[in-house]
Write a protein that holds these residues in place. Structure first.
Motif, PDB file in Angstrom:
ATOM      1  N   GLY A  74       0.771  -1.231   0.000  1.00 26.99           N
ATOM      2  CA  GLY A  74       0.000   0.000   0.000  1.00 26.99           C
ATOM      3  C   GLY A  74       0.802   1.280   0.000  1.00 26.99           C
ATOM      4  N   MET A  75       2.109   1.204  -0.253  1.00 22.02           N
ATOM      5  CA  MET A  75       2.868   2.446  -0.384  1.00 22.02           C
ATOM      6  C   MET A  75       2.281   3.206  -1.563  1.00 22.02           C
ATOM      7  N   GLN A  76       2.202   4.509  -1.450  1.00 20.20           N
ATOM      8  CA  GLN A  76       1.431   5.257  -2.426  1.00 20.20           C
ATOM      9  C   GLN A  76       2.251   6.337  -3.120  1.00 20.20           C
ATOM     10  N   LEU A  77       2.094   6.383  -4.437  1.00 27.05           N
ATOM     11  CA  LEU A  77       2.654   7.436  -5.276  1.00 27.05           C
ATOM     12  C   LEU A  77       1.486   8.252  -5.799  1.00 27.05           C
ATOM     13  N   CYS A  78       1.657   9.571  -5.935  1.00 28.61           N
ATOM     14  CA  CYS A  78       0.597  10.419  -6.486  1.00 28.61           C
ATOM     15  C   CYS A  78       1.038  10.979  -7.829  1.00 28.61           C
ATOM     16  N   VAL A  79       0.129  10.995  -8.781  1.00 32.01           N
ATOM     17  CA  VAL A  79       0.373  11.536 -10.114  1.00 32.01           C
ATOM     18  C   VAL A  79      -0.768  12.470 -10.480  1.00 32.01           C
ATOM     19  N   ALA A  80      -0.506  13.368 -11.430  1.00 32.15           N
ATOM     20  CA  ALA A  80      -1.539  14.301 -11.869  1.00 32.15           C
ATOM     21  C   ALA A  80      -2.463  13.681 -12.912  1.00 32.15           C
ATOM     22  N   ASP A  81      -1.998  12.617 -13.602  1.00 32.37           N
ATOM     23  CA  ASP A  81      -2.781  12.019 -14.682  1.00 32.37           C
ATOM     24  C   ASP A  81      -2.578  10.509 -14.681  1.00 32.37           C
ATOM     25  N   ALA A  82      -3.565   9.782 -14.208  1.00 35.63           N
ATOM     26  CA  ALA A  82      -3.459   8.328 -14.086  1.00 35.63           C
ATOM     27  C   ALA A  82      -3.300   7.648 -15.437  1.00 35.63           C
ATOM     28  N   LYS A  83      -4.021   8.115 -16.442  1.00 32.60           N
ATOM     29  CA  LYS A  83      -3.922   7.499 -17.764  1.00 32.60           C
ATOM     30  C   LYS A  83      -2.525   7.679 -18.345  1.00 32.60           C
ATOM     31  N   ALA A  84      -1.963   8.874 -18.221  1.00 33.61           N
ATOM     32  CA  ALA A  84      -0.606   9.134 -18.717  1.00 33.61           C
ATOM     33  C   ALA A  84       0.409   8.285 -17.947  1.00 33.61           C
ATOM     34  N   ALA A  85       0.208   8.145 -16.634  1.00 37.32           N
ATOM     35  CA  ALA A  85       1.108   7.315 -15.831  1.00 37.32           C
ATOM     36  C   ALA A  85       1.028   5.861 -16.288  1.00 37.32           C
ATOM     37  N   TYR A  86      -0.183   5.376 -16.517  1.00 39.29           N
ATOM     38  CA  TYR A  86      -0.370   4.001 -16.992  1.00 39.29           C
ATOM     39  C   TYR A  86       0.370   3.786 -18.317  1.00 39.29           C
ATOM     40  N   GLU A  87       0.183   4.701 -19.255  1.00 39.78           N
ATOM     41  CA  GLU A  87       0.829   4.565 -20.561  1.00 39.78           C
ATOM     42  C   GLU A  87       2.352   4.587 -20.458  1.00 39.78           C
ATOM     43  N   GLU A  88       2.886   5.498 -19.641  1.00 35.54           N
ATOM     44  CA  GLU A  88       4.342   5.574 -19.482  1.00 35.54           C
ATOM     45  C   GLU A  88       4.903   4.325 -18.816  1.00 35.54           C
ATOM     46  N   LEU A  89       4.249   3.880 -17.762  1.00 36.27           N
ATOM     47  CA  LEU A  89       4.752   2.719 -17.023  1.00 36.27           C
ATOM     48  C   LEU A  89       4.652   1.430 -17.837  1.00 36.27           C
ATOM     49  N   THR A  90       3.549   1.246 -18.551  1.00 35.69           N
ATOM     50  CA  THR A  90       3.438   0.035 -19.362  1.00 35.69           C
ATOM     51  C   THR A  90       4.427   0.066 -20.525  1.00 35.69           C
ATOM     52  N   SER A  91       4.756   1.260 -21.028  1.00 33.37           N
ATOM     53  CA  SER A  91       5.753   1.345 -22.103  1.00 33.37           C
ATOM     54  C   SER A  91       7.135   0.934 -21.611  1.00 33.37           C
ATOM     55  N   ARG A  92       7.359   1.021 -20.303  1.00 26.99           N
ATOM     56  CA  ARG A  92       8.622   0.573 -19.704  1.00 26.99           C
ATOM     57  C   ARG A  92       8.589  -0.910 -19.327  1.00 26.99           C
ATOM     58  N   GLY A  93       7.450  -1.552 -19.568  1.00 25.48           N
ATOM     59  CA  GLY A  93       7.336  -2.970 -19.254  1.00 25.48           C
ATOM     60  C   GLY A  93       6.830  -3.276 -17.855  1.00 25.48           C
ATOM     61  N   LEU A  94       6.319  -2.278 -17.153  1.00 29.69           N
ATOM     62  CA  LEU A  94       5.794  -2.509 -15.809  1.00 29.69           C
ATOM     63  C   LEU A  94       4.411  -3.144 -15.904  1.00 29.69           C
ATOM     64  N   ASP A  95       4.183  -4.186 -15.127  1.00 29.12           N
ATOM     65  CA  ASP A  95       2.877  -4.826 -15.046  1.00 29.12           C
ATOM     66  C   ASP A  95       2.051  -4.051 -14.026  1.00 29.12           C
ATOM     67  N   VAL A  96       1.270  -3.100 -14.516  1.00 26.60           N
ATOM     68  CA  VAL A  96       0.470  -2.225 -13.670  1.00 26.60           C
ATOM     69  C   VAL A  96      -0.986  -2.345 -14.119  1.00 26.60           C
ATOM     70  N   THR A  97      -1.910  -2.272 -13.170  1.00 28.26           N
ATOM     71  CA  THR A  97      -3.325  -2.372 -13.525  1.00 28.26           C
ATOM     72  C   THR A  97      -3.755  -1.128 -14.299  1.00 28.26           C
ATOM     73  N   GLU A  98      -4.818  -1.254 -15.054  1.00 26.80           N
ATOM     74  CA  GLU A  98      -5.375  -0.090 -15.731  1.00 26.80           C
ATOM     75  C   GLU A  98      -5.974   0.842 -14.683  1.00 26.80           C
ATOM     76  N   PRO A  99      -6.014   2.154 -14.969  1.00 23.35           N
ATOM     77  CA  PRO A  99      -6.596   3.098 -14.011  1.00 23.35           C
ATOM     78  C   PRO A  99      -8.043   2.722 -13.696  1.00 23.35           C
TER      79      PRO A  99
END
Length: 145
Positions: A74-99
């Motif tokens: 449950g450690m938490q990071l805050c971003v201004a745009d969840a969709k942009a964060a999702y796109e950037e992180l998945t482009s790096r190969g991170l297995d992250v859930t969709e917003p």
């Protein structure tokens, strides 16, 4: 008295693997990687724009302070745009859930991921951060503005 939370020790089994994961997949900046005393290595990484870092350690023996790898959740990071964060992180190969929007108000959209040891993270969209980054707000408070 003012206090800041600046470093969180994060339990991992392989410091090099964790460093690569947080640097290359999540996008954290490597602030420090070195041997602080013989046999004790610390790698400190900071999320872009954050005033708080994580510290990965190797050879540090403090049983009461060193939880098992994979036990932080449950450690938490805050971003201004969840969709942009999702796109950037998945482009790096991170297995992250969709917003996933849990409420229509600011701060109600979340993404989730785990590191290679099973420590879990939450990414929360907080759009206000785009106009008021936390590090600027804290600097203004410190300057009495």
């Amino acid at each position: 008295m003012e206090m800041t939370l600046e470093v969180i020790p994060l339990p991992v089994t392989d410091v090099d693997r964790a460093k690569e994961f947080y640097r290359d997949r999540v996008g954290f900046h490597v602030d420090f990687d070195g041997e602080v005393t013989p046999g004790v290595r610390i790698v400190q990484l900071t999320p872009p724009g954050s005033g708080c870092s994580i510290a990965l350690t190797q050879g540090l023996d403090m049983p009461m302070e060193n939880p098992r790898p994979g036990t932080y959740h449950g450690m938490q990071l805050c971003v201004a745009d969840a969709k942009a964060a999702y796109e950037e992180l998945t482009s790096r190969g991170l297995d992250v859930t969709e917003p996933r929007a849990l409420s229509p108000q600011d701060g109600g959209t979340f993404l989730y991921f785990r590191d290679p040891d099973g420590n879990s993270w939450v990414i929360q969209e907080y759009r206000r951060r785009a106009a008021e980054p936390l590090h600027r707000l804290l600097a203004d408070l410190a300057a009495g503005r």
